[in-house]
Design a protein around this motif. Structure first.
Motif, PDB file in Angstrom:
ATOM      1  N   TYR A  28     -12.523  31.199 -61.523  1.00  0.00           N
ATOM      2  CA  TYR A  28     -12.794  30.137 -62.479  1.00  0.00           C
ATOM      3  C   TYR A  28     -14.297  30.150 -62.717  1.00  0.00           C
ATOM      4  CZ  TYR A  28     -13.878  25.615 -64.426  1.00  0.00           C
ATOM      5  OH  TYR A  28     -14.375  24.621 -65.235  1.00  0.00           O
ATOM      6  N   ARG A  29     -14.697  30.199 -63.992  1.00  0.00           N
ATOM      7  CA  ARG A  29     -16.120  30.144 -64.351  1.00  0.00           C
ATOM      8  C   ARG A  29     -16.401  28.801 -65.016  1.00  0.00           C
ATOM      9  NH1 ARG A  29     -14.613  35.300 -65.079  1.00  0.00           N
ATOM     10  NH2 ARG A  29     -15.782  36.871 -63.922  1.00  0.00           N
ATOM     11  N   GLU A  58     -19.140  30.366 -60.333  1.00  0.00           N
ATOM     12  CA  GLU A  58     -17.795  30.896 -60.142  1.00  0.00           C
ATOM     13  C   GLU A  58     -17.171  30.318 -58.875  1.00  0.00           C
ATOM     14  OE1 GLU A  58     -17.800  35.160 -60.183  1.00  0.00           O
ATOM     15  OE2 GLU A  58     -18.318  35.242 -62.308  1.00  0.00           O
ATOM     16  N   CYS A 108     -10.127  29.840 -58.483  1.00  0.00           N
ATOM     17  CA  CYS A 108      -9.375  28.925 -59.345  1.00  0.00           C
ATOM     18  C   CYS A 108      -8.252  28.234 -58.565  1.00  0.00           C
ATOM     19  CB  CYS A 108      -8.811  29.690 -60.545  1.00  0.00           C
ATOM     20  SG  CYS A 108      -8.340  28.626 -61.922  1.00  0.00           S
ATOM     21  N   ARG A 166      -6.025  20.943 -72.669  1.00  0.00           N
ATOM     22  CA  ARG A 166      -6.751  22.084 -73.245  1.00  0.00           C
ATOM     23  C   ARG A 166      -7.606  21.628 -74.424  1.00  0.00           C
ATOM     24  NH1 ARG A 166      -2.697  25.235 -74.892  1.00  0.00           N
ATOM     25  NH2 ARG A 166      -2.887  24.499 -77.005  1.00  0.00           N
ATOM     26  N   TRP A 201     -10.026  23.508 -68.001  1.00  0.00           N
ATOM     27  CA  TRP A 201     -10.168  23.884 -69.414  1.00  0.00           C
ATOM     28  C   TRP A 201     -11.614  23.802 -69.891  1.00  0.00           C
ATOM     29  CZ3 TRP A 201      -6.424  26.533 -71.455  1.00  0.00           C
ATOM     30  CH2 TRP A 201      -5.116  26.342 -71.009  1.00  0.00           C
ATOM     31  N   ARG A 227     -13.779  28.877 -67.930  1.00  0.00           N
ATOM     32  CA  ARG A 227     -12.971  30.054 -68.276  1.00  0.00           C
ATOM     33  C   ARG A 227     -12.186  30.507 -67.054  1.00  0.00           C
ATOM     34  NH1 ARG A 227     -16.549  34.507 -70.197  1.00  0.00           N
ATOM     35  NH2 ARG A 227     -17.821  33.689 -68.546  1.00  0.00           N
ATOM     36  N   THR A 262      -8.212  32.896 -66.004  1.00  0.00           N
ATOM     37  CA  THR A 262      -6.989  33.543 -66.464  1.00  0.00           C
ATOM     38  C   THR A 262      -5.865  32.534 -66.299  1.00  0.00           C
ATOM     39  OG1 THR A 262      -7.747  35.738 -65.801  1.00  0.00           O
ATOM     40  CG2 THR A 262      -5.367  35.440 -66.061  1.00  0.00           C
ATOM     41  N   HIS A 263      -5.197  32.209 -67.388  1.00  0.00           N
ATOM     42  CA  HIS A 263      -4.108  31.235 -67.322  1.00  0.00           C
ATOM     43  C   HIS A 263      -3.032  31.787 -66.384  1.00  0.00           C
ATOM     44  CE1 HIS A 263      -0.882  28.555 -68.441  1.00  0.00           C
ATOM     45  NE2 HIS A 263      -1.743  27.837 -69.154  1.00  0.00           N
TER      46      HIS A 263
END
Length: 169
Positions: free
Chosen positions: A59-60, A66, A69, A147, A154, A157, A159-160
Motif C-alpha cells: 500500500y502506498r 509504503e 496492505c 473509492r 482508496w 495506491r 493492488t485491489h
C-alpha cells in the motif's frame, strides 16, 4: 441467470446455517489472521461478503510511505473489535472450513454492520464470486462510495485484492 442461482444458493446455505447455530459473541482478544478472518477458541471465522487487502502486498500512502496492505486491513478489523461488543451470526462454511459470519458491533449506543463499516471506511472491499459479481450488492455500493470519496486505502495506491485473486492484475 447463473449469478442469480449462485446468490439463491448462498442464501439457502446461509439460512440453513443460521438455523443451526446461534449468535456468537467475541471478545477483543481474538487472533487476527487477515482483515476479514480471525481465530477464536480453535475455530476460524471469516466475514461473509468482505475481502481484506492481501498480506504482503504494498500500500502506498499519498505521502509515498509504503506499508503492508494486509496489515492495514487487520488493523482496521482489530480496531473495530476493540471498540465494543461484536456479535456474529454464522451463515455458512468456507472451503477451508472457516465459518462465514455476518457481524454487528456495538459502538456506544449504535449497532453497526462490521462488513459495511470496514468497506465504507476503505479498510476492506466487497468480495465477489469467481464471475466477478459482488457477493453483496450493499457491500459493492459501500465500496464504490469509499473509492469515490478516497476513504482509507482508496486515498493511496494498492493492488485491489479481488483483481489479484481473479488474476486480473
Amino acid at each position: 441467470m447463473r449469478i442469480e442461482l449462485s446468490i439463491v444458493t448462498a442464501l439457502l446455505v446461509a439460512g440453513a446455517a443460521s438455523a443451526q447455530e446461534k449468535t456468537i459473541s467475541f471478545p477483543s482478544a481474538v487472533s487476527f489472521e487477515t482483515g476479514d478472518t480471525w481465530a477464536y477458541k480453535g475455530r476460524k471465522f471469516r466475514l461473509f461478503g468482505v475481502q481484506a487487502c492481501l498480506r504482503n502486498t504494498i500500500y502506498r500512502a499519498p505521502d509515498g510511505a509504503e506499508a503492508d496492505c494486509g496489515l492495514q486491513s487487520i488493523g482496521s478489523l482489530a480496531a473495530l473489535f476493540s471498540t465494543g461488543s461484536i456479535g456474529c451470526q454464522p451463515v455458512g462454511t468456507a472451503k477451508d472450513e472457516a465459518t462465514f459470519v455476518v457481524c454487528a458491533a456495538q459502538v456506544g449506543s449504535a449497532t453497526i454492520d462490521v462488513g459495511t463499516a470496514l468497506i465504507s471506511s476503505g479498510a476492506a472491499f466487497a468480495a465477489t464470486f469467481p464471475s466477478g459479481a459482488p457477493v453483496s450488492a450493499a457491500y459493492a455500493v459501500a465500496e464504490t462510495t469509499a473509492r469515490e470519496n478516497g476513504s482509507g486505502l482508496w486515498a493511496g495506491r494498492f493492488t485491489h485484492p479481488v483483481s489479484a485473486l481473479l488474476g486480473e492484475h
